[in-house]
Scaffold this motif. Structure first.
Motif, PDB file in Angstrom:
ATOM      1  N   ARG A 206      43.710  88.142  31.322  1.00  0.00           N
ATOM      2  CA  ARG A 206      42.632  89.268  30.588  1.00  0.00           C
ATOM      3  C   ARG A 206      41.454  88.707  29.859  1.00  0.00           C
ATOM      4  O   ARG A 206      40.256  89.807  30.212  1.00  0.00           O
ATOM      5  N   PHE A 207      41.371  87.365  29.437  1.00  0.00           N
ATOM      6  CA  PHE A 207      40.692  86.525  28.991  1.00  0.00           C
ATOM      7  C   PHE A 207      39.141  86.541  29.895  1.00  0.00           C
ATOM      8  O   PHE A 207      37.889  87.233  29.903  1.00  0.00           O
ATOM      9  N   LEU A 208      40.031  86.651  31.639  1.00  0.00           N
ATOM     10  CA  LEU A 208      38.949  86.549  32.306  1.00  0.00           C
ATOM     11  C   LEU A 208      38.392  87.619  33.023  1.00  0.00           C
ATOM     12  O   LEU A 208      37.071  87.841  32.928  1.00  0.00           O
ATOM     13  N   ALA A 209      39.107  88.384  33.236  1.00  0.00           N
ATOM     14  CA  ALA A 209      39.145  90.256  33.505  1.00  0.00           C
ATOM     15  C   ALA A 209      37.477  90.451  31.919  1.00  0.00           C
ATOM     16  O   ALA A 209      36.492  91.202  32.369  1.00  0.00           O
ATOM     17  N   ASP A 210      38.127  89.554  30.791  1.00  0.00           N
ATOM     18  CA  ASP A 210      37.347  90.767  29.796  1.00  0.00           C
ATOM     19  C   ASP A 210      35.923  89.915  29.905  1.00  0.00           C
ATOM     20  O   ASP A 210      34.479  90.728  30.078  1.00  0.00           O
ATOM     21  N   TRP A 211      35.715  88.529  29.891  1.00  0.00           N
ATOM     22  CA  TRP A 211      34.412  88.023  30.583  1.00  0.00           C
ATOM     23  C   TRP A 211      33.716  88.671  31.589  1.00  0.00           C
ATOM     24  O   TRP A 211      32.495  89.053  31.148  1.00  0.00           O
ATOM     25  N   ARG A 212      34.331  88.700  32.941  1.00  0.00           N
ATOM     26  CA  ARG A 212      34.010  89.161  33.896  1.00  0.00           C
ATOM     27  C   ARG A 212      33.049  90.449  33.638  1.00  0.00           C
ATOM     28  O   ARG A 212      31.401  90.249  33.555  1.00  0.00           O
ATOM     29  N   SER A 213      33.369  91.209  32.572  1.00  0.00           N
ATOM     30  CA  SER A 213      33.041  93.004  32.487  1.00  0.00           C
ATOM     31  C   SER A 213      31.632  92.450  31.341  1.00  0.00           C
ATOM     32  O   SER A 213      30.665  93.086  31.518  1.00  0.00           O
ATOM     33  N   VAL A 214      32.038  91.058  30.587  1.00  0.00           N
ATOM     34  CA  VAL A 214      31.124  91.220  29.896  1.00  0.00           C
ATOM     35  C   VAL A 214      29.732  90.921  30.213  1.00  0.00           C
ATOM     36  O   VAL A 214      28.626  90.748  29.984  1.00  0.00           O
ATOM     37  N   SER A 215      30.016  89.646  31.608  1.00  0.00           N
ATOM     38  CA  SER A 215      28.620  89.379  31.995  1.00  0.00           C
ATOM     39  C   SER A 215      27.851  90.082  33.487  1.00  0.00           C
ATOM     40  O   SER A 215      27.007  89.694  33.379  1.00  0.00           O
ATOM     41  N   ARG A 216      28.552  91.191  33.442  1.00  0.00           N
ATOM     42  CA  ARG A 216      27.882  92.159  34.400  1.00  0.00           C
ATOM     43  C   ARG A 216      27.042  93.048  33.267  1.00  0.00           C
ATOM     44  O   ARG A 216      26.112  94.011  34.001  1.00  0.00           O
ATOM     45  N   ARG A 217      27.484  92.714  32.185  1.00  0.00           N
ATOM     46  CA  ARG A 217      26.101  94.016  31.201  1.00  0.00           C
ATOM     47  C   ARG A 217      24.721  93.445  31.547  1.00  0.00           C
ATOM     48  O   ARG A 217      24.576  92.141  31.820  1.00  0.00           O
TER      49      ARG A 217
END
Ligand code: E4P
Length: 217
Positions: A206-217
């Protein structure tokens, strides 16, 4: 509580050594056979070179003289080698002789407090109560560990360390630590089970998935 690895499998020992949590190894003739080792001495020497802590290896002859002789031989294999001697009357005699020669003994195949007490009085450096094998015959193996620790604590002059052995699952390790065992010797699969938790795995995902969405912003 310190963690020893209960195996003679060199690959498992190398893998476990990388984790930085293994302070010793215990072997026995069955584990050496399962590891497919052909040269007993070379195998033990290699283990002693991978892990700097105590490496227990079993005497595989009978009779006091033969056991003492083999133990003396084994003790020359490496500075960190510990000789496993079975909890019998002969084993006590052997342990007393070896202890006087400063050869470290792991008093093994221990199934009672009396065996442990006598092994300690004979000068064994370690006592190995076999938890799983007592569970197998319908007894409470961990109660033996608790009882030995309790008795040893009442007599501070006893310096013998208790190794909870014949460990079958991670809960055995928890119980051994709560009992105050100095050491638990665990098979490699149990060591790996000890570090795993499904909530850690899903948490990482979950942390990695959320981090990927942050870095796509
Ligand atoms: C300990 O020194 C023994 O090698 C070991 O723990 C025995 O375990 P088992 O009962 O699973 O064979």
């Amino acid at each position: 509580m310190r963690i020893f690895l209960d195996t003679a499998n060199i690959e498992q020992i190398k893998q476990a050594a990388k984790l930085g949590v293994v302070s010793g190894v215990t072997t026995n003739p069955s584990l050496v056979s399962q590891a497919g080792a052909t040269d007993y001495e070379a195998t033990i020497k290699e283990i002693c070179s991978i892990i700097s802590g105590p490496i227990s290896t079993e005497v595989v002859v009978e009779g006091v003289e033969a056991m003492v002789e083999q133990a003396r031989q084994i003790s020359t294999w490496a500075p960190n080698v510990v000789v496993k001697i079975p909890a019998t009357a002969e084993g006590l005699e052997v342990t007393s002789i070896l202890a006087k020669e400063k050869i470290k003994v792991n008093f093994t195949l221990c199934f009672s407090v009396n065996q442990a007490l006598l092994g300690a009085r004979a000068g064994a450096a370690y006592i190995s109560p076999f938890v799983g094998r007592l569970d197998d015959i319908g007894q409470d193996g961990m109660q033996l560990v608790r009882d030995i620790v309790d008795v040893f604590q009442k007599y501070p002059e006893i310096r013998t360390e208790v190794i909870a052995a014949s460990i079958r699952h991670p809960q055995h390790c928890v119980e051994a630590a709560k009992a105050g065992a100095h050491i638990a010797t665990v098979p490699y699969p149990v060591l790996m089970q000890m570090i795993r938790h499904p909530l850690t795995d899903t948490g990482i995902s979950r942390f990695l998935a959320d981090w990927r969405s942050v870095s796509r912003r």
